[in-house]
Design a protein around this motif. Structure first.
Motif: not given
Length: 113
Positions: A9-29
């Motif tokens: 959204x415009x406030x910068x909040x992720x509403x939906x995320x889908x990764x097709x390669x493994x990315x660690x949680x802290x790196x995703x953020x």
């Protein structure tokens, strides 16, 4: 190849995320924060394709919602740009109006994380 798919959204909040390669949680953020900052800071007059690290970002804005797709160098940007539009059209047909709350419902039904 598509590496990830984000709806923000415009406030910068992720509403939906889908990764097709493994990315660690802290790196995703960290990745999501940088990608969102890059996309939200651009004006509507600028191109919707951004070179970012070792991949490209393709994004479209629909009202208060940004759809961002991370792709590799070999993927066709215009094809992904149209894919985003078709995806939003399908959501709009199914839910009649795509808003942030619709995405929460969609995540519940299809199991996105």
């Amino acid at each position: 190849m598509i590496k990830f798919f984000l709806m923000v959204n415009k406030q910068g909040q992720t509403r939906l995320s889908r990764y097709y390669e493994h990315v660690e949680i802290n790196k995703r953020t960290i990745l999501e924060a940088e990608v969102i900052k890059n996309c939200l800071s651009r004006s509507k007059d600028q191109c919707s394709f951004i070179e970012y690290k070792d991949f490209r970002l393709v994004y479209r804005q629909y009202a208060a919602l940004f759809v961002v797709v991370g792709i590799n160098e070999t993927e066709n940007e215009m094809a992904v740009y149209e894919l985003i539009h078709n995806f939003v059209e399908v959501l709009d047909k199914y839910f009649s109006r795509v808003v942030s709350q619709t995405l929460n419902l969609l995540c519940f039904f299809i199991g996105f994380s």
